[in-house]
Design a protein around this motif. Structure first.
Motif, PDB file in Angstrom:
ATOM      1  N   LEU A 300      29.026 -21.049  -1.310  1.00 53.75           N
ATOM      2  CA  LEU A 300      28.337 -21.133  -2.595  1.00 53.75           C
ATOM      3  C   LEU A 300      26.830 -21.258  -2.396  1.00 53.75           C
ATOM      4  O   LEU A 300      26.038 -20.736  -3.190  1.00 53.75           O
ATOM      5  CB  LEU A 300      28.867 -22.332  -3.389  1.00 53.75           C
ATOM      6  N   GLY A 301      26.421 -21.929  -1.319  1.00 54.31           N
ATOM      7  CA  GLY A 301      24.999 -22.129  -1.072  1.00 54.31           C
ATOM      8  C   GLY A 301      24.259 -20.870  -0.684  1.00 54.31           C
ATOM      9  O   GLY A 301      23.075 -20.717  -0.997  1.00 54.31           O
ATOM     10  N   ILE A 302      24.920 -19.941   0.016  1.00 54.69           N
ATOM     11  CA  ILE A 302      24.236 -18.720   0.450  1.00 54.69           C
ATOM     12  C   ILE A 302      24.375 -17.598  -0.569  1.00 54.69           C
ATOM     13  O   ILE A 302      23.859 -16.497  -0.350  1.00 54.69           O
ATOM     14  CB  ILE A 302      24.752 -18.231   1.818  1.00 54.69           C
ATOM     15  N   ARG A 303      25.057 -17.871  -1.678  1.00 54.30           N
ATOM     16  CA  ARG A 303      25.231 -16.835  -2.693  1.00 54.30           C
ATOM     17  C   ARG A 303      23.890 -16.473  -3.312  1.00 54.30           C
ATOM     18  O   ARG A 303      23.153 -17.325  -3.791  1.00 54.30           O
ATOM     19  CB  ARG A 303      26.187 -17.310  -3.789  1.00 54.30           C
ATOM     20  N   GLY A 319      33.627  -5.547   4.461  1.00 55.94           N
ATOM     21  CA  GLY A 319      34.462  -6.120   5.510  1.00 55.94           C
ATOM     22  C   GLY A 319      35.341  -7.249   5.025  1.00 55.94           C
ATOM     23  O   GLY A 319      36.175  -7.767   5.777  1.00 55.94           O
ATOM     24  N   VAL A 320      35.175  -7.648   3.765  1.00 59.66           N
ATOM     25  CA  VAL A 320      35.920  -8.765   3.196  1.00 59.66           C
ATOM     26  C   VAL A 320      35.787  -8.662   1.686  1.00 59.66           C
ATOM     27  O   VAL A 320      34.940  -7.924   1.169  1.00 59.66           O
ATOM     28  CB  VAL A 320      35.348 -10.115   3.719  1.00 59.66           C
ATOM     29  N   GLN A 321      36.641  -9.381   0.963  1.00 59.71           N
ATOM     30  CA  GLN A 321      36.483  -9.448  -0.488  1.00 59.71           C
ATOM     31  C   GLN A 321      35.104 -10.004  -0.834  1.00 59.71           C
ATOM     32  O   GLN A 321      34.446 -10.640  -0.018  1.00 59.71           O
ATOM     33  CB  GLN A 321      37.561 -10.359  -1.095  1.00 59.71           C
ATOM     34  N   THR A 322      34.676  -9.805  -2.069  1.00 62.97           N
ATOM     35  CA  THR A 322      33.361 -10.293  -2.458  1.00 62.97           C
ATOM     36  C   THR A 322      33.311 -11.815  -2.368  1.00 62.97           C
ATOM     37  O   THR A 322      34.333 -12.500  -2.452  1.00 62.97           O
ATOM     38  CB  THR A 322      33.008  -9.873  -3.893  1.00 62.97           C
ATOM     39  N   LEU A 323      32.102 -12.324  -2.220  1.00 59.69           N
ATOM     40  CA  LEU A 323      31.922 -13.773  -2.141  1.00 59.69           C
ATOM     41  C   LEU A 323      32.474 -14.457  -3.385  1.00 59.69           C
ATOM     42  O   LEU A 323      33.130 -15.504  -3.292  1.00 59.69           O
ATOM     43  CB  LEU A 323      30.439 -14.090  -1.949  1.00 59.69           C
ATOM     44  N   ASP A 324      32.230 -13.890  -4.560  1.00 58.43           N
ATOM     45  CA  ASP A 324      32.711 -14.514  -5.793  1.00 58.43           C
ATOM     46  C   ASP A 324      34.232 -14.535  -5.859  1.00 58.43           C
ATOM     47  O   ASP A 324      34.833 -15.498  -6.345  1.00 58.43           O
ATOM     48  CB  ASP A 324      32.148 -13.780  -7.010  1.00 58.43           C
TER      49      ASP A 324
END
Length: 711
Positions: A300-303, A319-324
């Motif tokens: 959450l901090g690097i979003r 390479g992965v699902q979205t951060l959200d």
């Protein structure tokens, strides 16, 4: 770059392997020997050597992941198609059935993805959304699983690589739980064999996220079977997961490979392990839950403003699902009112299992299965991210730099001098993110400016595969739009592209003597690694700042050092670079702009202008000497590209500053400002630099005793 001699290559190998523990090296040798020898043996010898003493395939558990089951009735399965289409890494291939599972026509990473069976998740999610699965998709799953079993005998690669085996076990588990009719004896037996194989072939030679993937697969796959041996596998994997998380998760919550992409991958696999353990009624150690919470806070901090994140080290958004998506479902799992509202519904399969934590008498957290939630992923209405104040701090290096000739001294714990503002005007810094253990900072302000600073170690000493030579690089975003960004990662294949994307020149930092600050080579190797030190951060009424140095160029004969201070004001960004060297050499400072952005030079004010949608960014370079040169290289000639995803490279322009670095050292100042050109006065004399703005605000630095000090 210098041409490598035989002795240089031997030295490079030594500098690469000297940081790897002997047990890890021994595990690598064992893996390579087995990989080359066992496939040559007949199957009747291969099975006991690879799997050990085997028992008949146990029965499947009846009460596991029932919430994943698709509605009945299922459609009639059509005959297999002549071809099946697969898109991985932005590359689409049409493959004839039966499939060629291993081919020189595929890149190694694309071939790995083919063996993962990750596409099963997409089919299942579509089925949940539509309330049914179509006959073509059902047939694709059924026929391709059977085809894989027939075409990939035990210990054939890449199908039986422990990493591909790990992901496939999990995806097949979800498939047979969503579609119970798939769980025929052949598929159940193959799953059991893969589980036994993985239990005996964990990637101790690789460690890191690979070993965690192994453990997730053993947990989720082992819970499939109703047998004491399967339960033993799961218990051992849970214990090892606790141990590995204590090693791999830094105190600030970042995964120690320091890649945001792999951080999200690891957080997701830990969360899936927790969800499946809870669904099966197992007690989840509190250690695992605590680390998962820390990882969530880091994510959450690097979003960034529009849901992306800096592409530090090896990282790509596909390479992965979205951060959200990841943070939302992990927040749901942890029963936290945190996480971004999901615009795309149902991205996580396990979000269909409604779970919660309850404390038990053994001070562990027990996952208790509630009623199955057959709706899509719970939505969260917004998120308030706690501000992590950049309080002044100094992080001592774990290793003192013994360089008496350079007289390195620790930086004092002070903030930059701010004039023209009284104490009554003092206000709290904006919600910036400070992660000193990982070495990552994101400065934010109320003007929608985000300035990311990487002063991190390139990698764990024993685990260099995903490291870049990028210490002291910066990224600049405005209103969520990338302005100045690192290159990213488009491929893992060894060669010119891979070398370029990992190089110092591909990042927004400084290259000295045409060398990389860390000795990156091959696809995944690093020799000497740059060590950051003298890390500080702080704030004053109108400024947030971070500073650090690294020793990547400190070896003889250069004995050079790079110190950098980055600050974010209300509309301004300031970068101060202090370079020092024992012998005269050259330097190159690069700022890679996002695709589509162009800088225009105004000679009357010596300012570069970058026009954005509704305003402009202005940039001025100060402190140049006669032999320094600044030039804008557009996308046609820059040889720079932006790779936000695997398989994609977008040409873009860069601003390049280069010149001679004399033994007396050099100080270069870059000032950027939104909306209007920066009107500043720069004075540098007697080891002191002063940057004065038009409103009489001022920043001061001392350049003495071979150190950059905010004064």
């Amino acid at each position: 770059m210098l041409k490598r001699t035989k002795s240089h290559n031997l030295g490079l190998w030594w500098r690469t392997i000297r940081d790897i523990p002997p047990r890890q090296l021994a595990a690598r040798v064992e893996f390579e020997l087995k990989k080359r020898s066992l496939p040559k043996l007949p199957l009747f010898l291969r099975y006991p050597l690879a799997l050990g003493i085997q028992i008949p395939t146990p029965a499947l558990r009846q009460d596991y992941l029932q919430g994943l089951e698709l509605p009945h009735p299922l459609p009639i399965v059509n005959p297999p198609a002549d071809t099946y289409s697969f898109t991985f890494l932005n590359q689409t291939k049409e493959l004839d059935f039966p499939l060629t599972w291993n081919s020189t026509a595929y890149s190694r990473l694309w071939q790995f993805h083919l063996h993962y069976f990750d596409w099963i998740r997409d089919i299942l999610i579509t089925g949940y959304r539509q309330g049914a699965i179509d006959s073509y998709s059902l047939g694709k799953i059924q026929y391709l699983i059977s085809d894989w079993i027939a075409a990939n005998p035990l210990y054939s690669f890449d199908g039986w690589h422990p990493y591909t085996t790990s992901l496939r076990i999990v995806n097949w588990t979800y498939a047979i739980r969503a579609i119970p009719s798939l769980a025929n004896p052949a598929i159940a037996t193959s799953l059991w064999r893969q589980l036994n194989y993985l239990q005996r072939h964990k990637e101790y030679f690789a460690g890191g996220n690979h070993l965690l993937e192994n453990l997730r697969a053993i947990i989720i796959g082992g819970l499939n079977f109703s047998h004491p041996q399967a339960e033993k596998y799961v218990q051992v994997a849970v214990n090892q997961l606790c141990q590995q998380l204590s090693l791999q998760i830094l105190p600030d919550g970042c995964h120690y490979e320091r890649s945001p992409m792999y951080h999200l991958i690891v957080m997701n696999l830990v969360a899936e392990s927790v969800a499946c353990l809870g669904n099966a009624g197992w007690t989840v150690p509190e250690t695992i839950v605590n680390y998962l919470e820390k990882m969530l806070q880091f994510a959450l901090g690097i979003r960034l403003a529009k849901g992306s994140y800096p592409l530090w080290n090896d990282a790509a958004y596909n390479g992965v699902q979205t951060l959200d998506e990841v943070t939302s479902w992990v927040s749901q799992l942890l029963c936290k009112a945190e996480g971004r509202r999901q615009e795309a519904e149902g991205k996580s399969l396990l979000s269909r299992l409604e779970l919660k934590f309850q404390a038990n008498s053994s001070s562990h957290l027990k996952m208790t299965k509630l009623k199955v939630n057959l709706k899509n992923l719970v939505h969260f209405n917004g998120l308030k991210l706690l501000a992590l104040d950049l309080n002044p701090r100094r992080i001592e290096s774990s290793k003192q730099l013994a360089m008496s000739r350079l007289k390195l001294t620790p930086m004092p714990n002070v903030s930059p001098l701010h004039t023209g503002t009284t104490d009554e005007d003092l206000k709290l810094p904006s919600p910036s993110a400070s992660f000193p253990d990982s070495g990552y900072y994101i400065l934010r302000n109320c003007s929608d400016i985000e300035l990311a600073f990487d002063c991190a170690l390139p990698c764990p000493q024993e685990l260099p595969p995903h490291a870049h030579a990028d210490c002291l690089t910066i990224d600049l975003y405005f209103q969520g739009r990338p302005i100045i960004v690192d290159t990213g990662t488009s491929e893992y294949t060894a060669g010119e592209i891979r070398d370029r994307e990992r190089s110092t020149l591909a990042h927004n930092t400084i290259t000295i003597a045409n060398q990389n600050q860390s000795e990156i080579w091959g696809s995944f190797r690093v020799g000497d690694k740059a060590q950051p030190f003298n890390l500080q951060s702080g704030y004053s009424p109108d400024w947030q700042w971070v500073s650090a140095a690294h020793n990547g160029y400190c070896k003889p004969p250069l004995q050079s050092l790079h110190h950098r201070w980055v600050g974010l004001g209300t509309r301004e960004i300031v970068i101060i670079d202090y370079l020092e060297t024992l012998v005269s050499t050259n330097y190159i400072s690069t700022l890679h702009f996002a695709p589509g952005l162009v800088l225009n030079y105004h000679p009357d004010t010596e300012v570069y202008e970058c026009q954005l949608e509704n305003n402009s960014l202005y940039l001025k370079v100060i402190g140049l000497e006669a032999n320094d040169e600044v030039q804008w290289l557009d996308a046609k000639v820059s040889q720079s590209w932006y790779a936000p995803e695997f398989g994609l490279r977008y040409p873009r322009g860069l601003l390049q500053l280069q010149g001679t670095l004399p033994p007396k050292g050099k100080v270069v100042c870059i000032v950027m400002k939104f909306d209007s050109p920066p009107e500043v006065i720069w004075n540098y004399s007697n080891g002191q630099g002063v940057l004065e703005f038009e409103d009489k605000r001022a920043l001061k630095w001392l350049f003495q005793d071979k150190c950059l000090v905010s004064a």
